[in-house]
Design a protein around this motif. Structure first.
Motif, mmCIF file in Angstrom:
data_model
loop_
_atom_site.group_PDB
_atom_site.id
_atom_site.type_symbol
_atom_site.label_atom_id
_atom_site.label_comp_id
_atom_site.label_asym_id
_atom_site.label_seq_id
_atom_site.Cartn_x
_atom_site.Cartn_y
_atom_site.Cartn_z
ATOM 1 N N VAL A 178 0.852 -1.190 0.000
ATOM 2 C CA VAL A 178 0.000 0.000 0.000
ATOM 3 C C VAL A 178 0.892 1.245 0.000
ATOM 4 O O VAL A 178 2.047 1.191 0.431
ATOM 5 C CB VAL A 178 -0.957 0.067 1.224
ATOM 6 N N ALA A 179 0.306 2.337 -0.491
ATOM 7 C CA ALA A 179 1.066 3.587 -0.545
ATOM 8 C C ALA A 179 1.268 4.128 0.860
ATOM 9 O O ALA A 179 0.559 3.754 1.796
ATOM 10 C CB ALA A 179 0.303 4.601 -1.383
ATOM 11 N N GLY A 180 2.235 5.020 0.988
ATOM 12 C CA GLY A 180 2.493 5.643 2.280
ATOM 13 C C GLY A 180 1.309 6.466 2.749
ATOM 14 O O GLY A 180 0.476 6.880 1.953
ATOM 15 N N ARG A 181 1.255 6.664 4.044
ATOM 16 C CA ARG A 181 0.145 7.417 4.633
ATOM 17 C C ARG A 181 0.189 8.859 4.141
ATOM 18 O O ARG A 181 1.255 9.484 4.133
ATOM 19 C CB ARG A 181 0.269 7.372 6.148
ATOM 20 N N PRO A 182 -0.961 9.391 3.731
ATOM 21 C CA PRO A 182 -0.969 10.772 3.261
ATOM 22 C C PRO A 182 -0.613 11.750 4.373
ATOM 23 O O PRO A 182 -0.961 11.514 5.528
ATOM 24 C CB PRO A 182 -2.401 11.005 2.806
ATOM 25 N N THR B 59 -10.415 -0.375 4.280
ATOM 26 C CA THR B 59 -11.492 -1.269 3.856
ATOM 27 C C THR B 59 -10.900 -2.559 3.290
ATOM 28 O O THR B 59 -11.368 -3.665 3.594
ATOM 29 C CB THR B 59 -12.375 -0.572 2.791
ATOM 30 N N ASP B 60 -9.842 -2.423 2.466
ATOM 31 C CA ASP B 60 -9.189 -3.613 1.900
ATOM 32 C C ASP B 60 -8.599 -4.497 3.007
ATOM 33 O O ASP B 60 -8.694 -5.722 2.961
ATOM 34 C CB ASP B 60 -8.058 -3.201 0.936
ATOM 35 N N ILE B 61 -7.966 -3.855 3.996
ATOM 36 C CA ILE B 61 -7.374 -4.622 5.100
ATOM 37 C C ILE B 61 -8.462 -5.361 5.874
ATOM 38 O O ILE B 61 -8.344 -6.549 6.171
ATOM 39 C CB ILE B 61 -6.570 -3.693 6.041
ATOM 40 N N LYS B 62 -9.518 -4.629 6.171
ATOM 41 C CA LYS B 62 -10.630 -5.222 6.934
ATOM 42 C C LYS B 62 -11.221 -6.414 6.169
ATOM 43 O O LYS B 62 -11.475 -7.467 6.746
ATOM 44 C CB LYS B 62 -11.689 -4.127 7.143
ATOM 45 N N GLU B 63 -11.401 -6.253 4.868
ATOM 46 C CA GLU B 63 -11.964 -7.348 4.063
ATOM 47 C C GLU B 63 -10.994 -8.528 3.980
ATOM 48 O O GLU B 63 -11.407 -9.681 4.063
ATOM 49 C CB GLU B 63 -12.315 -6.851 2.653
ATOM 50 N N ALA B 64 -9.709 -8.216 3.832
ATOM 51 C CA ALA B 64 -8.723 -9.303 3.750
ATOM 52 C C ALA B 64 -8.654 -10.060 5.075
ATOM 53 O O ALA B 64 -8.509 -11.287 5.088
ATOM 54 C CB ALA B 64 -7.349 -8.746 3.381
#
Lengths: 183, 96
Positions: A178-182, B59-64
């Protein structure tokens, strides 16, 4: 919460009303805890038997939380009876999503890679953090229900859950998923 | 959406800062943010690209996390049948 429980209701009727609809959730959480389908089934069977034995004393509040508490206690007792073993993710067999239809090989690879990374991050969480993730994200409990099941304040559920997911996120970020936190 | 609707959404989006949204984001995504500010969070996530992206990551983490343990259908069927048998008295409470 007001629960309308007929005093004359039989144990069987109570069991059908409160326990049977939760079998799926119990199995998912059991599988998460045991990392093994066979052990998970055994654990849910024992949980259902224990639930049946104590169903007359259950007041009908938060049935899912009540059942997950029984499940956790059952698992603790099972471990006391046998030598604790190291449970690894390798014991779990992954389903074959392509054979199940509806997914391209590419999307499955991407999803499985991401999901494997999340699973790995989950494995690295502390027991306290994993517990709330199991209750809320896997078991589908509300914060209030999870608090009841884990016997901790609702605020603790929330803070542990959020910190757990942040840890997962940080790990995924370091691995480039995932990308870095904004900012 | 009408022009007025778009303007209203952007106005609502600005009523909460990114930091404020970040503080309640997970609670909101869990459906546990019981506040009259919830529509402002929704508006902010629709308009602010960075916060919207952050929301989709969680949301992706929660779903995974939820998908990681999808049990076999046969296990579910066996356990449902086991439960039915307990309910109907075919299995005693001690499992015999």
């Amino acid at each position: 919460m007001d629960i309308d429980v007929p005093t004359s209701e039989s144990a069987s009727a109570r069991f059908e009303r409160w326990v049977l609809p939760e079998v799926d959730v119990l199995l998912r959480v059991a599988q998460s805890i045991t990392r093994n389908t066979h052990d998970a089934e055994d654990l849910v069977q024992d949980t259902m038997l224990r639930a049946y034995r104590s169903i007359d004393s259950f007041d009908g509040r938060y049935p899912r939380a009540w059942l997950l508490t029984i499940l956790r206690n059952t698992e603790i007792n099972r471990h006391r009876r046998r030598r604790p073993s190291l449970l690894t993710a390798a014991q779990q067999t992954l389903p074959d999503p392509i054979a199940d239809g509806g997914a391209t090989a590419e999307s499955v690879v991407v999803d499985l890679t991401f999901e494997s990374a999340v699973e790995d991050a989950f494995e690295h969480l502390s027991d306290d953090f994993r517990e709330v993730v199991e209750l809320v994200d896997i078991g589908g409990l509300s914060y209030a229900e999870a608090a009841e099941a884990a016997d901790i304040p609702e605020g603790t559920v929330m803070s542990r859950l959020h910190r757990a997911r942040k840890q997962v996120r940080t790990r995924l970020e370091k691995q480039g998923y995932v990308a870095g936190r904004p900012r | 959406m009408s022009i007025l609707g778009i303007i209203r959404r952007h106005r609502d989006a600005r009523k909460m800062s990114c930091a404020e949204v970040g503080e309640v984001l997970q609670q909101y995504l869990d459906g546990e943010y019981d506040s009259d500010r919830a529509p402002l969070v929704r508006a902010h996530l629709e308009v602010c690209k960075r916060c919207g992206l952050e929301a989709s990551v969680y949301t992706d983490i929660k779903e995974a996390l939820a998908h990681q343990v999808e049990p076999p259908v046969e296990s579910r069927d066996r356990l449902r049948e086991f439960g039915e048998r307990i309910a109907h008295g075919d299995i005693s409470a001690d499992g015999a």
